[in-house]
Structure formats: C-alpha cells, structure tokens
Scaffold this motif. Structure first.
Motif, short mmCIF file in Angstrom:
data_model
loop_
_atom_site.label_atom_id
_atom_site.label_comp_id
_atom_site.label_asym_id
_atom_site.label_seq_id
_atom_site.Cartn_x
_atom_site.Cartn_y
_atom_site.Cartn_z
N ALA A 1 0.85 -1.18 0.00
CA ALA A 1 0.00 0.00 0.00
C ALA A 1 0.89 1.23 0.00
CB ALA A 1 -0.91 0.00 1.22
N GLU A 2 0.60 2.15 -0.89
CA GLU A 2 1.42 3.35 -1.04
C GLU A 2 0.57 4.61 -0.97
OE1 GLU A 2 4.31 5.56 -4.34
OE2 GLU A 2 3.53 3.54 -4.72
N ASN A 3 0.88 5.48 -0.05
CA ASN A 3 0.17 6.75 0.07
C ASN A 3 0.82 7.78 -0.83
OD1 ASN A 3 -1.45 8.86 0.88
ND2 ASN A 3 -0.36 9.20 2.79
N ARG A 4 0.07 8.30 -1.77
CA ARG A 4 0.59 9.34 -2.67
C ARG A 4 0.17 10.74 -2.21
NH1 ARG A 4 1.56 7.36 -8.04
NH2 ARG A 4 2.53 5.30 -7.84
N LYS A 5 -1.14 10.93 -2.03
CA LYS A 5 -1.62 12.27 -1.69
C LYS A 5 -2.76 12.23 -0.67
CE LYS A 5 -1.74 15.42 -4.83
NZ LYS A 5 -2.14 16.26 -5.99
N MET A 6 -3.00 11.08 -0.10
CA MET A 6 -4.07 10.95 0.89
C MET A 6 -3.62 11.57 2.21
SD MET A 6 -7.18 9.67 1.14
CE MET A 6 -7.23 8.53 -0.23
N PRO A 7 -4.51 12.28 2.93
CA PRO A 7 -4.14 12.78 4.26
C PRO A 7 -3.67 11.62 5.14
CG PRO A 7 -6.21 13.75 3.53
CD PRO A 7 -5.86 12.71 2.51
N ASN A 8 -2.65 11.86 5.93
CA ASN A 8 -2.05 10.79 6.72
C ASN A 8 -3.04 10.06 7.63
OD1 ASN A 8 0.50 11.08 5.59
ND2 ASN A 8 1.14 12.60 7.08
N PRO A 9 -3.95 10.76 8.32
CA PRO A 9 -4.90 10.02 9.16
C PRO A 9 -5.76 9.05 8.35
CG PRO A 9 -4.86 12.34 9.78
CD PRO A 9 -4.07 12.22 8.52
N PHE A 10 -6.23 9.47 7.17
CA PHE A 10 -7.02 8.58 6.33
C PHE A 10 -6.16 7.42 5.82
CE2 PHE A 10 -11.09 10.82 4.70
CZ PHE A 10 -11.45 11.10 6.01
N ALA A 11 -4.92 7.71 5.44
CA ALA A 11 -4.03 6.66 4.94
C ALA A 11 -3.79 5.61 6.02
CB ALA A 11 -2.70 7.27 4.49
N ALA A 12 -3.65 6.04 7.27
CA ALA A 12 -3.44 5.09 8.36
C ALA A 12 -4.68 4.23 8.57
CB ALA A 12 -3.09 5.84 9.64
N ALA A 13 -5.86 4.84 8.50
CA ALA A 13 -7.10 4.08 8.67
C ALA A 13 -7.29 3.11 7.52
CB ALA A 13 -8.29 5.05 8.76
N MET A 14 -6.95 3.51 6.30
CA MET A 14 -7.06 2.63 5.14
C MET A 14 -6.11 1.44 5.27
SD MET A 14 -7.26 5.59 2.22
CE MET A 14 -7.42 4.50 0.80
N THR A 15 -4.90 1.70 5.74
CA THR A 15 -3.92 0.62 5.92
C THR A 15 -4.40 -0.38 6.94
OG1 THR A 15 -2.13 2.15 5.32
CG2 THR A 15 -1.52 0.10 6.43
N ASP A 16 -5.03 0.09 8.01
CA ASP A 16 -5.58 -0.82 9.00
C ASP A 16 -6.67 -1.70 8.40
OD1 ASP A 16 -3.89 0.19 10.92
OD2 ASP A 16 -5.37 1.55 11.80
#
Length: 216
Positions: free
Chosen positions: A145-160
């Motif tokens: 999973a790679e975060n490009r431009k997603m806000p970090n809090p959302f990226a963390a929730a998505m990774t979970d």
C-alpha cells in the motif's frame, strides 16, 4: 592573523606528479599510489537521490492470506462497502478504480484511489492511494500500500482496513481515532412511531341488537 596550515594534499600531489613522469614503471607507480591512501573515484561518487514527487515504493502489508485473486476480491469488496457507500469517508472526494488479471494469468491486481476531479468528464484525478497485489505462487501474493496524496490520518485508517481484509476478516472498522472515518449512525427519524389516538376520537359503540316486536 590566523595562520594558514599547509594542505596535506600538496606533498601527495607533488609525489603523483613526479611518479607520472616515470614511464615504463607502471607496477611501481601503482604501488606508490596505493601507499598514499587516496580514496578511489568510485567511493567519492555521490549517490543520486530520488527526485521530489517520485514514488518511493509501497509499504508491505504482512499476513495476507490466499491467492492474488482472493486478496483482490476481499479488498475491492471491503473498499466499496466501507469507503465508498453513500456517506462513506471517501465517497465525496475520491474515486475508486481497479484492474486485475484473470486467475489463469496469476491474478495480478492494482486498486487505485484517485482524487475526484468533477471538472472533467472522467472524474479520476491524480492518484492518492495505490494498492498493489503481486502473485508469488498459486495461493500466495505480496500486498503493498502506497500513500501518494491521501491525508495521513485517512491513509493510516485505510492501511488498518487493508491489513484486516487481507487476513480474511471482513467488515468495516467499528472504532477509529480518525475523525470522520466511522460514519455517524443513521437518524431515527424514519423509525416507526406508535400511533397516538386523537382526543376528538370517540370510542365506537356497538349497535344494540334489535329486539323482536311484542305481539299485542
């Protein structure tokens, strides 16, 4: 006035200049150059850093079970159920897009969450989050999973969520430290309310049974 110290490289450079004038004595020249302990050119070559904005590669999600196709199916179903339903956290500002090979070709897949660009006929804007599934066997795959431009809090929730779905656990998160990630429970306005009797409503009275007429 500060005293300038002579550079230690000067004697070394003079020695090199003197040695280069000795033609036909290459082994001795090489031996004396090595004795100077001058680093080689390859060691002094700077490494080239990645340019700003270039992808650095995704984060490996450990614990994924099943084939690439099975993992993709669970992740796509989870994303559409939890991220993109009506009122979902990504429905308004992002667009889901995915590509996947057939199982007979290995099942390699990619899920991309794009920023929504409503000004274009195709609303898929820049890539905000990328999920890659690379088969490593008939029943195994690497998941990143790679975060490009997603806000970090959302990226963390998505990774979970991704980690949970990849391990075979379905369903949406019930708690999250990220504000707005868990949709608010639906209002109870449409709940069935008990019927209240009107004050003006009079109770119905059963009609009295007619008595037979008496004979004179």
């Amino acid at each position: 006035m500060p005293v300038r110290r002579p550079s230690i490289l000067v004697p070394a450079l003079l020695t090199i200049a003197a040695l280069t004038g000795c033609a036909g004595n290459a082994p001795e020249l090489q031996s004396q150059l090595q004795s100077l302990s001058i680093p080689s050119t390859s060691e002094n070559t700077p490494t080239v850093a990645a340019l700003p904005g270039e992808p650095q590669g995704g984060k490996l999600i450990s614990g994924a079970t099943g084939s690439a196709t099975e993992i993709y199916s669970r992740l796509a179903r989870g994303a559409m159920t939890c991220w993109f339903p009506v009122g979902g956290p990504l429905k308004k500002d992002y667009v889901f897009h995915a590509t996947a090979d057939a199982p007979s070709r290995g099942g390699k897949a990619e899920i991309v969450i794009h920023e929504r660009d409503s000004s274009q006929p195709n609303p898929r804007g820049p890539k905000a989050f990328v999920i890659a599934i690379q088969p490593t066997g008939d029943s195994s795959a690497n998941l990143t999973a790679e975060n490009r431009k997603m806000p970090n809090p959302f990226a963390a929730a998505m990774t979970d969520d991704i980690s949970r779905w990849a391990k075979g656990t379905d369903g949406c998160a019930t708690t999250s430290p990220t504000p707005g990630w868990i949709p608010a429970p639906p209002e109870t306005a449409n709940a069935v309310q008990p019927v209240k009797k009107s004050k003006d409503q009079k109770p119905k009275v059963k009609a009295a049974q007619a008595k037979p007429a008496q004979q004179p």
